[in-house]
Design an enzyme around this catalytic site. Sequence first.
Site, PDB file in Angstrom:
ATOM      1  N   GLU A 198      -6.744  -2.777  -8.520  1.00  0.00           N
ATOM      2  CA  GLU A 198      -7.345  -1.833  -9.494  1.00  0.00           C
ATOM      3  C   GLU A 198      -6.455  -1.675 -10.723  1.00  0.00           C
ATOM      4  O   GLU A 198      -6.279  -0.581 -11.257  1.00  0.00           O
ATOM      5  CB  GLU A 198      -7.632  -0.490  -8.812  1.00  0.00           C
ATOM      6  CG  GLU A 198      -8.640  -0.665  -7.690  1.00  0.00           C
ATOM      7  CD  GLU A 198      -8.884   0.580  -6.838  1.00  0.00           C
ATOM      8  OE1 GLU A 198      -8.540   1.689  -7.276  1.00  0.00           O
ATOM      9  OE2 GLU A 198      -9.428   0.428  -5.731  1.00  0.00           O
ATOM     10  N   GLU A 304     -13.309  -3.616  -2.216  1.00  0.00           N
ATOM     11  CA  GLU A 304     -13.444  -2.222  -1.793  1.00  0.00           C
ATOM     12  C   GLU A 304     -14.734  -1.706  -2.388  1.00  0.00           C
ATOM     13  O   GLU A 304     -15.057  -2.044  -3.532  1.00  0.00           O
ATOM     14  CB  GLU A 304     -12.313  -1.332  -2.358  1.00  0.00           C
ATOM     15  CG  GLU A 304     -11.014  -1.384  -1.619  1.00  0.00           C
ATOM     16  CD  GLU A 304      -9.989  -0.374  -2.182  1.00  0.00           C
ATOM     17  OE1 GLU A 304     -10.374   0.771  -2.507  1.00  0.00           O
ATOM     18  OE2 GLU A 304      -8.829  -0.769  -2.296  1.00  0.00           O
TER      19      GLU A 304
END
Length: 372
Positions: A198, A304
């Site tokens: 991320e 995810e």
Amino acid sequence: MIRKLFTVILSVMVFAGCNTAKQAEPEQTLAQQLKERLDTLREKGYMFGHEDDPFYGLTWAYEKDSSDVKNVCGDYPAVMGFELGGIEMGDEKSLDSVPFTKITEEIIRHYERGGIVTISWHPRNPATTAPDGGRGAQKFPEGSAWDVSDTTVVKSILPDGANAELFKVWMDRLSDFLATLKTADGQKIPIIFRPWHENTGSWFWWGEKLCTAEDYKALWNMLQDKLDADGFDNLLWAYSPGMASDLTTEKYLERYPGDERIGLVGIDGYQWGTKEDFERQLDQNLAMLCQFAKDHGKVPALTECGLKNLTDPTWWTSTLTPILDKYPISYFLVWRNYKEEWFGPSPAKPDAAYFRQLYEKKNTLFLNDINE
Ligand code: BMA
């Protein structure tokens, strides 16, 4: 004449020998074998993955062979995710309070039952963490992976930086843990290893606004070179920025460590806002990702995702699968089932019925499906 014949025979032998050597395939590493397995499975459908699945669920903790997913649909997830935050401090338990000895145990068990393992790492902030690891001494997010109060952290752990020596110790501890991931006969376990994730957001100390693209890549390379040097040819390195409306190929490439370093390309994408926004972004981002994977010879995955606490119980089949069905991804993984915040199914919740519908679909793969 005899000498001539001998020379001819000899050169034929040498030629044949060279030829054989040329044709012999170089031995594949465990990481390459894993990549091939993922590619083969992709032809059947996409796998379901769950973080921390074997440790705890909404109503139980540390019961051998239990799993919220299995308790809902009768099978284990094909992919299990494990988190190593805290290993860098020499802690006995992870940041989510899971003993590292149990993490080793369950990784081995999942591998031995034919499952796929992925590892993430939320290391503490090397510049702001308290020496005791911050347990109790610091208030979240101080000193944690989420502490973005300082924009010089990445630079400070690169060679010659103020925290370089400390971070070497952290990498050694990570390496020592990874060395425990082997079967009883000493065979290393293939792992999808997904650090520094991320990174196109700015909520971790390695995030976009916290370091330059150059420093981010130097950070990536430093860890990868260290673990390569330690002999971990069982790690399939995964790069996974966060889902975003502006995640174009150019943006994806900005901090991409390079084709020679990466085996799996991912996106982390949660539904934090409206269903429509999520659907639009996921659709766009997966289209980009799958094209990127194709062009670069990588395995694409939704590394995810989730809808916190399944506030729309139909989400699995009304929102998620209609989009996933369109793309040749390897897997999607939902985060952990923690009592205050859960992303997976569990038997007593209303989404369980919809999760069973997802399970029944031909193209969703659970543990049994990938071992047929
Ligand atoms: C976050 C939350 C945290 C957890 C972290 C690492 O998304 O689930 O509670 O500590 O992941 O697993």
